[in-house]
Every structure is written in C-alpha cells, then in structure tokens.
Design a protein around this motif. Structure first.
Motif, short mmCIF file in Angstrom:
data_model
loop_
_atom_site.label_atom_id
_atom_site.label_comp_id
_atom_site.label_asym_id
_atom_site.label_seq_id
_atom_site.Cartn_x
_atom_site.Cartn_y
_atom_site.Cartn_z
N ASN A 3 0.85 -1.19 0.00
CA ASN A 3 0.00 0.00 0.00
C ASN A 3 0.89 1.24 0.00
N PHE A 4 0.93 1.93 -1.13
CA PHE A 4 1.81 3.09 -1.26
C PHE A 4 1.00 4.33 -1.62
N CYS A 5 1.24 5.41 -0.91
CA CYS A 5 0.55 6.67 -1.18
C CYS A 5 1.54 7.65 -1.81
N PRO A 6 1.08 8.52 -2.70
CA PRO A 6 1.97 9.53 -3.30
C PRO A 6 2.66 10.35 -2.21
N ILE A 7 3.94 10.65 -2.42
CA ILE A 7 4.70 11.39 -1.42
C ILE A 7 5.53 12.48 -2.07
N SER A 8 5.97 13.41 -1.23
CA SER A 8 6.91 14.45 -1.61
C SER A 8 8.06 14.43 -0.61
N PHE A 9 9.28 14.66 -1.09
CA PHE A 9 10.41 14.74 -0.16
C PHE A 9 11.49 15.64 -0.74
N ILE A 10 12.32 16.16 0.13
CA ILE A 10 13.49 16.95 -0.23
C ILE A 10 14.70 16.29 0.39
N LEU A 11 15.76 16.09 -0.39
CA LEU A 11 16.97 15.50 0.16
C LEU A 11 17.64 16.50 1.10
N PRO A 12 18.27 16.01 2.16
CA PRO A 12 18.87 16.93 3.15
C PRO A 12 19.98 17.80 2.58
N GLY A 199 7.30 -4.51 -8.29
CA GLY A 199 7.52 -5.93 -8.44
C GLY A 199 6.27 -6.76 -8.61
N ALA A 200 5.10 -6.12 -8.58
CA ALA A 200 3.85 -6.86 -8.63
C ALA A 200 2.86 -6.31 -9.65
N GLY A 201 3.36 -5.47 -10.58
CA GLY A 201 2.50 -4.98 -11.65
C GLY A 201 2.24 -3.49 -11.63
N ALA A 202 2.50 -2.82 -10.51
CA ALA A 202 2.31 -1.37 -10.45
C ALA A 202 3.60 -0.65 -10.81
N VAL A 203 3.45 0.55 -11.35
CA VAL A 203 4.60 1.37 -11.74
C VAL A 203 4.41 2.78 -11.20
N TYR A 204 5.46 3.32 -10.61
CA TYR A 204 5.45 4.68 -10.09
C TYR A 204 6.53 5.49 -10.80
N TYR A 215 8.74 14.15 -6.15
CA TYR A 215 7.44 13.51 -5.96
C TYR A 215 7.51 12.08 -6.46
N ILE A 216 6.99 11.15 -5.69
CA ILE A 216 6.77 9.79 -6.18
C ILE A 216 5.27 9.61 -6.33
N LEU A 217 4.85 9.45 -7.59
CA LEU A 217 3.43 9.41 -7.92
C LEU A 217 3.12 8.15 -8.73
N PRO A 218 1.92 7.61 -8.61
CA PRO A 218 1.57 6.42 -9.40
C PRO A 218 1.42 6.75 -10.88
N ILE A 219 1.84 5.82 -11.72
CA ILE A 219 1.64 5.91 -13.16
C ILE A 219 0.68 4.83 -13.63
N TYR A 220 0.85 3.62 -13.09
CA TYR A 220 -0.02 2.49 -13.43
C TYR A 220 -0.23 1.69 -12.16
N GLU A 221 -1.47 1.64 -11.71
CA GLU A 221 -1.76 1.03 -10.42
C GLU A 221 -3.11 0.34 -10.46
N ASN A 222 -3.16 -0.90 -9.96
CA ASN A 222 -4.40 -1.70 -9.94
C ASN A 222 -5.03 -1.80 -11.32
N GLY A 223 -4.18 -1.93 -12.36
CA GLY A 223 -4.67 -2.08 -13.72
C GLY A 223 -5.19 -0.82 -14.35
N VAL A 224 -4.93 0.34 -13.74
CA VAL A 224 -5.44 1.62 -14.24
C VAL A 224 -4.27 2.55 -14.55
N PHE A 225 -4.29 3.18 -15.71
CA PHE A 225 -3.27 4.14 -16.11
C PHE A 225 -3.59 5.48 -15.47
N VAL A 226 -2.76 5.91 -14.52
CA VAL A 226 -3.07 7.11 -13.73
C VAL A 226 -1.93 8.13 -13.82
N LEU A 227 -1.21 8.15 -14.92
CA LEU A 227 -0.16 9.15 -15.11
C LEU A 227 -0.74 10.54 -14.88
N PRO A 228 -0.10 11.35 -14.02
CA PRO A 228 -0.61 12.72 -13.80
C PRO A 228 -0.75 13.47 -15.12
#
Length: 244
Positions: A3-12, A199-204, A215-228
């Motif tokens: 279970n992965f949710c979109p995130i934002s981060f800044i490197l230190p 590793g299981a079919g989803a792509v971020y 930002y790490i955002l979903p591109i293909y998840e649960n068989g749905v193309f969700v590219l921003p």
C-alpha cells in the motif's frame, strides 16, 4: 504489492533526487552527484543517509534476487549490484554492440528482470531497449531501434512493461500489460527522472518539480493508467500535502 501513497520529499543536501527504488518497507534515493544514498520510509520521511564508494545515477530494486541494480556517472557499459544493505558487491560490463554507436553510445537506464528463472539486465540505450544476461551478453531487443525516440527509462513490474521516452521534445510514458496498452505525456512542469517498479504490476514515477522537490506518484496502479495529466502544480501539491 504494498500500500503506497503519493509522497513528496526533499533531500537533506538540497540536491535533486535523480533516481529512487522502493522495496517492501523503504525508499532509497540517489542524487547522481554525491556518494550518498538516502533511505526514507513509505511516507517520505528520512530514515538515514549513508555514504558509499561512488555516486549512482540510476537505482532499481530486484524483487526476485533481493538486491539493487545501479548505474554510475558517465560509464556507458558497467552495471553495479548492491546487496540489501546497499553495499556494492560487484559489477558487470555489458557487451555493447559498437557497430551502432549512435544508439548504444549512451546507457540511459539498466533495470532487472527474470526469464526462465534467470536474472537478466534490461538496458535502455538512446534509441533501443535490449536484454542482456547477468554476465553482460546481449540476448536481443526489447524495443527495436527507433531514431524518432530518445529513450529515458524502462522497467518491468511483474508482467507490466513501462517505457519512458522523448519524442518531439515531449516526454511520454507507455505502459503495456498483456493486451492493454496506454500512452500519455508527462506534464511539462514536471520532469520524470526515473520509473519505479513495485515488483507486482504497479509502476510509479520519480518526478521533479523546481529542482529540489521530489514527488513519487503512481503511473499504473491496480490495472489503471493514472499518469498525472494536470499542468497545475497546486493540484499535485494539494493531493500529497494534507496531514489530516
């Protein structure tokens, strides 16, 4: 699949993350400049920073072999392997076809896959994508030479193929999952820096915004193309910034 949710981060160090990999419980990111690897939890909170023997510009996690695969610097032949503790344990030189240096003169990406139970390397060149054995011997084309494309990234996630390339100055992502095919363009206000497999079919995707924002955002998840698809940065920021 986790279970992965979109995130934002800044490197230190305030550098842009150029690649990231997700394993089952953490994210590992690199900046392509320093010798540091940055470990974050799945919410984007920094866990630790480690300094290693070289800088890495591409990083992928191999869910079958439980190790990482990486590229470094301007080396257009060598693929590095890291164990689960992120220690470099070896490398292999790809037997590059030098008869077509316009295509193979630059190694854009190298990601893992498995065929007939054997680990292989999927190498993204400028205009083609090719498979190599774990010893660096070329097996054949995954994507044929196409001079109209300037390739960027390619990953497998189980049976899902994800391919990122530039055509006419526009960045595209193409997804192939069995008989299903999807293609969409990346909003111009973002840069797609790397593709990430679960590793299981989803792509971020690791997307960059105004250099330091990652930002790490979903591109293909649960068989749905969700590219921003939005050019409105506020829509993405709003979706990932709420702490409620």
């Amino acid at each position: 699949m986790f279970n992965f949710c979109p995130i934002s981060f800044i490197l230190p160090n305030r550098l842009a993350a150029v690649s990231a990999a997700i394993n089952n419980d953490k994210i590992v990111a690199c900046d392509g400049i320093t010798n540091c690897l940055f470990c974050l939890d799945l919410r984007g909170c920094l866990l630790e920073t480690g300094e290693f023997i070289r800088s890495y510009r591409k990083l992928h996690y191999d869910f079958t072999a439980c190790r990482y695969m990486a590229l470094s610097g301007n080396d257009n032949r060598r693929v590095y392997f890291l164990n689960c503790c992120l220690e470099e344990i070896g490398s292999v030189d790809l037997e590059i076809d030098i008869t077509d240096i316009d295509d193979t003169g630059e190694l854009m990406d190298a990601s893992p896959d498995t065929r007939d139970g054997e680990s292989i390397i999927i190498a993204t060149h400028r205009h083609s994508v090719r498979a190599y054995t774990i010893n660096g011997e070329e097996i054949g084309f995954v994507r044929p030479v196409d001079q109209t494309r300037f390739n960027q990234n390619f990953v497998y996630s189980a049976q899902t193929e994800a391919f990122n390339y530039i055509r006419n100055d526009i960045s595209f992502v193409s997804i192939r999952d069995g008989a299903n095919n999807y293609t969409g363009s990346v909003p111009s206000i973002y840069s797609l820096r790397s593709l990430i497999s679960d590793g299981a079919g989803a792509v971020y995707g690791l997307f960059g915004y105004r250099y330091i924002y990652n930002y790490i955002l979903p591109i293909y998840e649960n068989g749905v193309f969700v590219l921003p698809s939005t050019e409105d940065a506020g829509s993405i920021i709003g979706d990932i910034s709420s702490c409620c």
